[in-house]
Design a protein around this motif. Structure first.
Motif, short mmCIF file in Angstrom:
data_model
loop_
_atom_site.label_atom_id
_atom_site.label_comp_id
_atom_site.label_asym_id
_atom_site.label_seq_id
_atom_site.Cartn_x
_atom_site.Cartn_y
_atom_site.Cartn_z
N ASP A 47 0.87 -1.18 0.00
CA ASP A 47 0.00 0.00 0.00
C ASP A 47 0.90 1.22 0.00
N SER A 48 0.31 2.41 -0.03
CA SER A 48 1.09 3.64 0.05
C SER A 48 1.75 3.73 1.43
N PRO A 49 2.75 4.60 1.60
CA PRO A 49 3.40 4.69 2.92
C PRO A 49 2.41 4.98 4.05
N SER A 50 1.46 5.90 3.84
CA SER A 50 0.49 6.16 4.93
C SER A 50 -0.51 5.01 5.05
N GLY A 51 -0.79 4.33 3.94
CA GLY A 51 -1.73 3.19 3.98
C GLY A 51 -1.20 2.02 4.79
N VAL A 52 0.11 1.76 4.71
CA VAL A 52 0.67 0.59 5.44
C VAL A 52 1.21 0.96 6.82
N ALA A 53 1.00 2.22 7.24
CA ALA A 53 1.64 2.69 8.49
C ALA A 53 1.34 1.78 9.68
N GLN A 54 0.17 1.17 9.75
CA GLN A 54 -0.18 0.32 10.91
C GLN A 54 -0.03 -1.18 10.60
N ALA A 55 0.37 -1.52 9.37
CA ALA A 55 0.32 -2.94 8.97
C ALA A 55 1.28 -3.83 9.76
N SER A 56 2.50 -3.35 10.02
CA SER A 56 3.46 -4.20 10.76
C SER A 56 2.90 -4.55 12.13
N ASP A 57 2.30 -3.56 12.80
CA ASP A 57 1.74 -3.81 14.14
C ASP A 57 0.60 -4.84 14.06
N VAL A 58 -0.27 -4.68 13.06
CA VAL A 58 -1.42 -5.59 12.93
C VAL A 58 -0.93 -7.03 12.70
N LEU A 59 0.05 -7.18 11.80
CA LEU A 59 0.54 -8.52 11.47
C LEU A 59 1.34 -9.11 12.63
N THR A 60 2.10 -8.27 13.34
CA THR A 60 2.86 -8.76 14.49
C THR A 60 1.89 -9.20 15.59
N GLU A 61 0.87 -8.37 15.84
CA GLU A 61 -0.12 -8.74 16.87
C GLU A 61 -0.82 -10.06 16.55
N ALA A 62 -0.99 -10.32 15.25
CA ALA A 62 -1.65 -11.58 14.84
C ALA A 62 -0.66 -12.74 14.85
N GLY A 63 0.60 -12.48 15.22
CA GLY A 63 1.61 -13.55 15.29
C GLY A 63 2.06 -14.00 13.90
N LEU A 64 1.99 -13.09 12.92
CA LEU A 64 2.27 -13.48 11.54
C LEU A 64 3.50 -12.80 10.96
N ALA A 65 4.26 -12.11 11.82
CA ALA A 65 5.38 -11.31 11.32
C ALA A 65 6.38 -12.14 10.52
N ASP A 66 6.54 -13.43 10.89
CA ASP A 66 7.54 -14.25 10.18
C ASP A 66 7.07 -14.71 8.80
N ARG A 67 5.76 -14.59 8.52
CA ARG A 67 5.27 -15.04 7.20
C ARG A 67 4.78 -13.88 6.34
N ALA A 68 4.85 -12.66 6.89
CA ALA A 68 4.29 -11.52 6.15
C ALA A 68 5.31 -10.40 6.00
N THR A 69 5.25 -9.75 4.85
CA THR A 69 6.14 -8.63 4.58
C THR A 69 5.28 -7.41 4.26
N VAL A 70 5.74 -6.26 4.72
CA VAL A 70 5.01 -5.02 4.42
C VAL A 70 5.83 -4.22 3.42
N VAL A 71 5.21 -3.84 2.33
CA VAL A 71 5.92 -3.07 1.30
C VAL A 71 5.14 -1.79 1.00
N ALA A 72 5.82 -0.65 1.08
CA ALA A 72 5.19 0.64 0.74
C ALA A 72 5.54 0.99 -0.70
N GLY A 73 4.58 1.50 -1.43
CA GLY A 73 4.85 1.88 -2.82
C GLY A 73 3.62 2.53 -3.43
#
Ligand code: SAM
Length: 351
Positions: free
Chosen positions: A212-238
């Motif tokens: 998503d855009s930089p402001s769009g993904v601003a909370q994504a790392s926290d959401v994925l980490t909270e869901a215990g998925l940080a090791d299988r998910a990558t966040v890319v801004a663009g």
């Protein structure tokens, strides 16, 4: 001499009902203002699952009790609050969704869509209907995403609002689509990662990317980490007008095309066509409009016009989607209408 026309009582009742229906429709904007203020004052959190007097609620919110009471009565009349005894207020099941702490909360969604920026944009409806262009851009001089990028707090509210709207459909998509042969999912315009979390949570063999855009993904790392998925998910801004991540085999794009008129929608599809591996699948998820307004839920038409006002975008019929995909180098593989709750899924592959 005046002649008296006999009044048919059934006719009179029908006319009265018609008058009330029109006037209540006009009152929709009044109810929306009251709803937005009730959310801002966190009235539903204060009532929680009990009943509070308007005096209590006025004290807790620093408002004028007789006026707050009148507003809560209006909200009772449209099914948000209840007034079991004079001056005592509870919540209906619909109103309980305004609680900020409930799992199916629409608190941020209500705050966002009853925010003064949205009301201001809607004041430009005539501009949109006369020109076919976004009232938001006309009123604020920039598009909604550029506007949000300059206001991090409002942008966060928007991202949470989107995820509240998506939370239920995310589970429905995760359940409805067969991910057995998929390895790496890319969610284009995936916002805070709510959909990707639901998909990866339900499919332990998958990895995924939220883009998503930089402001769009601003909370994504926290959401994925909270869901215990940080090791299988990558966040890319663009920027999906420039590029999308490579290396996926399923590219989901949910509730994105509605933001854009056909020119930019085709530009996004062309970016996808350029970056998707030849054997990847594009999965468009969103509302598909019926051919006439006679079928289809009112919410589809609210969203369609809201898209015109907010972004110059639109909801589309199946044939409209098919046309865009054909023009941008995709073959439609399947269309499953309303297979994820109210949302439909269109699978397409590069040709
Ligand atoms: C209506 S929201 C939908 C979000 C999410 N897919 C969902 O269904 O909840 C549209 C998304 O497109 C993103 N977006 C807008 N312009 C973009 C761009 N140029 N590049 C990447 N993402 C963009 C927004 O930040 C937002 O998250």
């Amino acid at each position: 001499m005046t002649s008296t026309v006999p009044v048919n009582p059934a006719e009179k009742t029908r006319k009265m009902r018609n008058r009330a229906a029109l006037i209540e429709t006009i009152g929709g904007y009044m109810a929306a203002h009251a709803l937005g203020l009730a959310a801002e004052l966190k009235i539903a959190d204060l009532i929680h699952d009990g009943v509070r007097t308007s005096a209590d609620l006025a004290k807790a919110t620093g408002t004028h009790e007789p006026s707050l009471r009148r507003m809560l009565r209006l909200l009772a009349s449209v099914g948000i609050t209840t007034e079991p005894e004079p001056g005592e207020f509870g919540l209906t099941e619909v109103g309980a969704q305004l609680r900020s702490d409930s799992p199916d909360s629409l608190y941020a969604f209500t705050r966002m869509f009853c925010h003064e920026s949205h009301f201001s944009a809607w004041q430009g409806l005539a501009h949109s209907v006369r020109t076919g262009q976004s009232a938001w851009d006309h009123v604020f001089g920039k598009n909604i995403y550029a506007y949000l990028a300059d206001l991090p707090e409002l942008s966060e509210l928007f991202n949470v609002a989107m995820s509240q709207e998506s939370r239920i459909s995310a589970g429905q998509i995760a359940a409805a689509y067969d991910f057995a042969d998929v390895r790496n999912v890319v969610d284009i315009g995936g916002g805070d990662g709510t959909l990707l979390s639901a998909i990866l949570g339900a499919n332990s063999h998958l990895t995924g990317v939220v883009f998503d855009s930089p402001s769009g993904v601003a909370q994504a790392s926290d959401v994925l980490t909270e869901a215990g998925l940080a090791d299988r998910a990558t966040v890319v801004a663009g920027d999906f007008f420039e590029s999308v991540p490579t290396g996926g085999d399923l590219y989901i794009i949910k509730s994105v095309f509605q933001d854009w008129d056909d020119g930019p929608a085709k530009a996004i599809l062309r970016t996808c066509r350029a970056y998707l591996p030849a054997d990847a699948t594009l999965l468009i998820v969103g509302s598909v409009l019926p051919e006439t307004a006679a079928s289809g839920e009112p919410i589809m038409f609210y969203t369609d016009l809201n898209m015109l006002v907010n972004s110059g975008g639109r909801e589309r019929t199946e044939s409209h989607f098919r046309g865009l995909l054909a023009e941008t180098g995709f073959a439609v593989e399947s269309v499953s209408l309303k297979s994820a709750g109210p949302l439909s899924m269109i699978e397409a592959t590069p040709v």
